[in-house]
Motif scaffolding. Structure first.
Motif, PDB file in Angstrom:
ATOM      1  N   VAL A 143      40.521  50.681  85.636  1.00 49.73           N
ATOM      2  CA  VAL A 143      40.643  49.460  84.830  1.00 49.73           C
ATOM      3  C   VAL A 143      40.160  49.777  83.417  1.00 49.73           C
ATOM      4  CG1 VAL A 143      39.944  47.039  84.549  1.00 49.73           C
ATOM      5  CG2 VAL A 143      40.201  48.001  86.858  1.00 49.73           C
ATOM      6  N   ALA A 144      40.877  49.290  82.421  1.00 53.39           N
ATOM      7  CA  ALA A 144      40.448  49.432  81.027  1.00 53.39           C
ATOM      8  C   ALA A 144      40.415  48.063  80.369  1.00 53.39           C
ATOM      9  CB  ALA A 144      41.394  50.359  80.261  1.00 53.39           C
ATOM     10  N   ILE A 145      39.340  47.797  79.629  1.00 55.10           N
ATOM     11  CA  ILE A 145      39.190  46.548  78.881  1.00 55.10           C
ATOM     12  C   ILE A 145      39.324  46.889  77.408  1.00 55.10           C
ATOM     13  CG2 ILE A 145      37.818  44.468  78.555  1.00 55.10           C
ATOM     14  CD1 ILE A 145      38.496  45.196  81.516  1.00 55.10           C
ATOM     15  N   LEU A 146      40.347  46.360  76.760  1.00 56.21           N
ATOM     16  CA  LEU A 146      40.632  46.671  75.366  1.00 56.21           C
ATOM     17  C   LEU A 146      40.286  45.486  74.476  1.00 56.21           C
ATOM     18  CD1 LEU A 146      44.167  48.226  75.968  1.00 56.21           C
ATOM     19  CD2 LEU A 146      41.974  49.431  75.843  1.00 56.21           C
ATOM     20  N   HIS A 165      49.835  53.804  77.349  1.00 54.31           N
ATOM     21  CA  HIS A 165      49.129  54.995  77.842  1.00 54.31           C
ATOM     22  C   HIS A 165      48.428  54.697  79.166  1.00 54.31           C
ATOM     23  CE1 HIS A 165      46.675  58.633  77.901  1.00 54.31           C
ATOM     24  NE2 HIS A 165      45.633  57.847  78.144  1.00 54.31           N
ATOM     25  N   GLY A 166      47.768  53.530  79.218  1.00 53.22           N
ATOM     26  CA  GLY A 166      47.061  53.168  80.436  1.00 53.22           C
ATOM     27  C   GLY A 166      47.974  53.090  81.637  1.00 53.22           C
ATOM     28  N   HIS A 167      49.138  52.519  81.461  1.00 49.90           N
ATOM     29  CA  HIS A 167      50.062  52.410  82.589  1.00 49.90           C
ATOM     30  C   HIS A 167      50.576  53.777  83.029  1.00 49.90           C
ATOM     31  CE1 HIS A 167      50.917  47.864  81.764  1.00 49.90           C
ATOM     32  NE2 HIS A 167      49.760  48.075  82.377  1.00 49.90           N
ATOM     33  N   GLU A 168      50.704  54.710  82.079  1.00 51.21           N
ATOM     34  CA  GLU A 168      51.053  56.083  82.452  1.00 51.21           C
ATOM     35  C   GLU A 168      49.955  56.703  83.315  1.00 51.21           C
ATOM     36  OE1 GLU A 168      51.820  58.459  79.037  1.00 51.21           O
ATOM     37  OE2 GLU A 168      53.568  57.284  78.402  1.00 51.21           O
ATOM     38  N   MET A 169      48.714  56.299  83.075  1.00 51.43           N
ATOM     39  CA  MET A 169      47.572  56.807  83.848  1.00 51.43           C
ATOM     40  C   MET A 169      47.348  56.019  85.141  1.00 51.43           C
ATOM     41  SD  MET A 169      46.334  59.369  82.065  1.00 51.43           S
ATOM     42  CE  MET A 169      48.057  59.721  81.636  1.00 51.43           C
ATOM     43  N   GLY A 170      48.151  54.984  85.378  1.00 50.59           N
ATOM     44  CA  GLY A 170      47.981  54.160  86.569  1.00 50.59           C
ATOM     45  C   GLY A 170      46.840  53.172  86.460  1.00 50.59           C
ATOM     46  N   THR A 171      46.502  52.790  85.215  1.00 55.61           N
ATOM     47  CA  THR A 171      45.353  51.921  84.943  1.00 55.61           C
ATOM     48  C   THR A 171      45.772  50.461  84.829  1.00 55.61           C
ATOM     49  OG1 THR A 171      44.313  53.712  83.678  1.00 55.61           O
ATOM     50  CG2 THR A 171      43.454  51.487  83.321  1.00 55.61           C
ATOM     51  N   ILE A 172      44.953  49.568  85.371  1.00 52.36           N
ATOM     52  CA  ILE A 172      45.102  48.131  85.114  1.00 52.36           C
ATOM     53  C   ILE A 172      44.485  47.854  83.751  1.00 52.36           C
ATOM     54  CG2 ILE A 172      44.369  45.820  85.822  1.00 52.36           C
ATOM     55  CD1 ILE A 172      44.326  46.880  88.710  1.00 52.36           C
ATOM     56  N   CYS A 173      45.252  47.247  82.841  1.00 48.61           N
ATOM     57  CA  CYS A 173      44.805  47.057  81.460  1.00 48.61           C
ATOM     58  C   CYS A 173      44.615  45.579  81.136  1.00 48.61           C
ATOM     59  CB  CYS A 173      45.825  47.647  80.483  1.00 48.61           C
ATOM     60  SG  CYS A 173      46.081  49.419  80.683  1.00 48.61           S
ATOM     61  N   GLY A 174      43.453  45.260  80.587  1.00 47.12           N
ATOM     62  CA  GLY A 174      43.179  43.913  80.108  1.00 47.12           C
ATOM     63  C   GLY A 174      42.856  43.934  78.629  1.00 47.12           C
ATOM     64  N   VAL A 175      43.198  42.862  77.922  1.00 47.73           N
ATOM     65  CA  VAL A 175      42.963  42.778  76.480  1.00 47.73           C
ATOM     66  C   VAL A 175      42.178  41.512  76.162  1.00 47.73           C
ATOM     67  CG1 VAL A 175      44.014  42.685  74.195  1.00 47.73           C
ATOM     68  CG2 VAL A 175      45.123  44.012  76.005  1.00 47.73           C
ATOM     69  N   ASP A 176      41.103  41.680  75.392  1.00 43.68           N
ATOM     70  CA  ASP A 176      40.349  40.546  74.854  1.00 43.68           C
ATOM     71  C   ASP A 176      40.914  40.236  73.474  1.00 43.68           C
ATOM     72  OD1 ASP A 176      38.550  38.711  73.858  1.00 43.68           O
ATOM     73  OD2 ASP A 176      36.828  40.076  73.837  1.00 43.68           O
ATOM     74  N   VAL A 177      41.542  39.058  73.333  1.00 44.80           N
ATOM     75  CA  VAL A 177      42.219  38.697  72.084  1.00 44.80           C
ATOM     76  C   VAL A 177      41.407  37.736  71.220  1.00 44.80           C
ATOM     77  CG1 VAL A 177      44.505  39.055  73.086  1.00 44.80           C
ATOM     78  CG2 VAL A 177      43.481  36.762  73.154  1.00 44.80           C
ATOM     79  N   ALA A 193      50.107  43.964  78.717  1.00 45.05           N
ATOM     80  CA  ALA A 193      48.861  44.112  79.476  1.00 45.05           C
ATOM     81  C   ALA A 193      48.953  43.379  80.806  1.00 45.05           C
ATOM     82  CB  ALA A 193      47.693  43.576  78.654  1.00 45.05           C
ATOM     83  N   ASP A 194      48.149  43.830  81.751  1.00 41.02           N
ATOM     84  CA  ASP A 194      48.129  43.193  83.066  1.00 41.02           C
ATOM     85  C   ASP A 194      47.408  41.853  83.024  1.00 41.02           C
ATOM     86  OD1 ASP A 194      49.251  45.456  84.852  1.00 41.02           O
ATOM     87  OD2 ASP A 194      47.733  46.435  83.614  1.00 41.02           O
ATOM     88  N   PHE A 195      46.409  41.761  82.171  1.00 38.63           N
ATOM     89  CA  PHE A 195      45.757  40.465  81.979  1.00 38.63           C
ATOM     90  C   PHE A 195      45.238  40.368  80.557  1.00 38.63           C
ATOM     91  CE2 PHE A 195      42.319  43.192  83.477  1.00 38.63           C
ATOM     92  CZ  PHE A 195      41.204  42.801  82.761  1.00 38.63           C
ATOM     93  N   THR A 196      45.089  39.142  80.102  1.00 42.46           N
ATOM     94  CA  THR A 196      44.629  38.844  78.748  1.00 42.46           C
ATOM     95  C   THR A 196      43.554  37.777  78.853  1.00 42.46           C
ATOM     96  OG1 THR A 196      46.862  39.261  77.930  1.00 42.46           O
ATOM     97  CG2 THR A 196      45.352  38.124  76.442  1.00 42.46           C
TER      98      THR A 196
END
Length: 377
Positions: A143-146, A165-177, A193-196
Motif C-alpha cells: 500500500v502507498a499513501i501519496l 508506477h505503483g500499479h506496475e508494482m502491484g501496490t494499492i495506491c491512495g491519494v490525500d488531496v 488511484a484505488d482510493f482518495t
C-alpha cells in the motif's frame, strides 16, 4: 480579511459567516421542528455534500462516503482490506505527508504485520520528489499513501505517474488531496488511484469533521471495514441482528449514526467553489502566488516551494533567517491585519479569493522592513 494567507489551514470566501449561519439556521429550524422530517432533511443535505465532492473529483455515483477526518478515512480503508494485504509487506509514505496519517500508520502497520517505509527528502531538498518515491518503491510495497500537495512546501506531486508506477508494482495506491482540492483541478478517472481521501476544510472553505473517502470499484469489492454499524448497510433500518450485510457501494464505509452537521456546515463553501469554478479560483491564486514568488526570489528569504508553478499547489512557503523568530514574525504581521503562520522557520503563505493584491504588497513591504531592521541591528 483581505490580508488572509491561511487557506492551507482554513479556507475563506465572501460572506462565509453569513452563509454558514444561514445553513446552520435552516438545520436548526428543521431539527427543532415537532414533526418527523428531521432525518429526511439532514440526510438530504448530506447527499448534497457528497454530490458536490463527487462532481469535484469527477467520480462515479455511489463511490464517495463521508468520514470524520482524513485519518479516519485511511483507517477505514486499511482495516477494511484483507489481513494478508499488509502482513509481511511494506506500506510506503513520504515524510512530508500530513503528520496525522503517519501517526496512525506508525502503530497500525505494525499491528497488521507490515513494515512502514517513510521516504525522506534527498539531501538538500525541501520535499520528497517523485523520483525519490519511485526509488524506494519495489514489489514489496503493498500500500502507498501519496500526498498530492504538501502542507510544508506546497510541493505538487505527479500522482498519476506515481499511481501508474505503483500499479506496475502491484501496490494499492491512495491519494490525500486535502491541500489541493478546490484550487487545482482533480479527476479520479485520470489519476487512477484505488482510493482518495480529503478534507473540506482548506480550499473548499468547509468545516472540520467533513472528510471523504472515494473508492474505486475494485477496492470497494475488497474492503470489509472493521468499523461498521447500521449505516454501513443498504437499508440502515435492517435491525435483524443475524442479517447484517454491507452496502455494495461507498455506504459500506459508514458506521454508526452519521455526523451530518459538518456536511451541512461545509455546503456553503463547496457551493461557492463549484459556482465560482475551480479554474477561475486557480487562475486568481496563481497570479497572486506568482507576485509573492517574484518578490521572495529577489529578497533575503529562501524559497522553500518550487520556483516552478506547475510543481506547486496554492501556497508558497519561505524560510525565515535565523535572525528572525518565526512566531514573532507572525505576530508582527497579525498586528497589520496580515494573517499567516509558521512551522519552525517556515513561513506559510496561501492567498485565496479574498486575499487582495494590495495586501500582498503590504505583506512584502512588512517582511522587507523586518529583514532590513535585522540587517541594521
Amino acid at each position: 480579511m483581505s490580508g488572509y494567507f491561511l487557506y492551507h489551514s482554513i479556507g475563506m470566501f465572501p460572506q462565509k459567516q453569513e452563509r454558514i449561519s444561514e445553513a446552520l439556521g435552516a438545520f436548526a429550524a428543521s431539527w427543532g421542528s415537532i414533526d418527523d422530517a428531521q432525518w429526511g432533511y439532514a440526510l438530504g443535505k448530506q447527499a448534497e455534500f457528497l454530490e458536490d465532492w463527487r462532481a469535484l473529483l469527477n467520480a462515479r455515483p455511489g463511490s464517495i462516503a463521508q468520514v470524520e477526518s482524513v485519518t479516519a478515512a485511511l483507517y477505514q480503508v486499511l482495516r477494511g482490506l484483507p489481513e494478508s494485504t499488509v502482513r509481511g509487506g511494506k506500506v510506503l509514505i513520504a515524510a512530508d505527508c500530513f503528520p496525522s496519517l503517519h501517526f496512525l500508520l506508525a502503530e497500525l502497520v505494525a499491528r497488521m504485520g507490515g513494515t512502514l517505509v517513510t521516504v525522506a527528502p534527498a539531501p538538500g531538498e525541501a520535499w520528497v520528489s517523485d523520483a525519490r518515491m519511485v526509488q524506494h518503491w519495489d514489489r514489496d510495497v503493498r500500500v502507498a499513501i501519496l500526498t498530492w500537495v504538501t502542507s510544508t512546501s506546497s510541493h505538487r506531486s505527479d500522482v498519476a505517474r506515481l499511481v501508474a508506477h505503483g500499479h506496475e508494482m502491484g501496490t494499492i495506491c491512495g491519494v490525500d488531496v486535502t491541500q489541493g482540492i478546490g484550487i487545482l483541478p482533480y479527476d479520479v478517472t485520470q489519476v487512477g488511484a484505488d482510493f482518495t481521501i480529503g478534507s473540506s476544510l482548506k480550499w473548499l472553505c468547509g468545516v472540520s469533521g467533513a472528510a471523504v473517502i472515494h473508492s474505486s470499484e475494485a477496492l470497494m469489492g475488497r474492503c470489509l471495514p472493521e468499523l461498521r454499524g447500521w449505516f454501513s448497510q443498504t437499508n440502515p433500518f435492517n435491525w435483524d441482528l443475524d442479517a447484517f450485510a454491507f452496502a455494495p457501494d461507498a455506504r459500506k464505509f459508514g458506521n454508526g449514526t452519521p455526523s451530518v452537521l459538518p456536511a451541512i456546515g461545509s455546503l456553503p463553501g463547496l457551493s461557492f467553489v463549484r459556482e465560482t469554478g475551480v479554474a477561475a479560483l486557480s487562475r486568481d491564486n496563481a497570479g497572486k502566488v506568482a507576485q509573492l514568488a517574484e518578490w521572495v526570489m529577489g529578497s533575503a528569504l529562501r524559497l522553500v516551494s518550487s520556483p516552478r508553478a506547475e510543481q506547486r499547489g496554492g501556497g508558497l512557503m519561505v524560510e525565515l533567517p535565523e535572525t528572525l523568530e518565526g512566531a514573532a514574525v507572525v505576530e508582527t504581521l497579525k498586528a497589520q491585519a496580515l494573517y499567516a503562520d509558521v512551522r519552525g522557520q517556515i513561513l506559510r503563505l496561501s492567498p485565496g479569493i479574498i486575499t487582495t493584491r494590495e495586501s500582498i504588497t503590504r505583506l512584502t513591504e512588512s517582511l522587507a522592513g523586518l529583514l532590513g531592521q535585522k540587517t541594521e541591528v
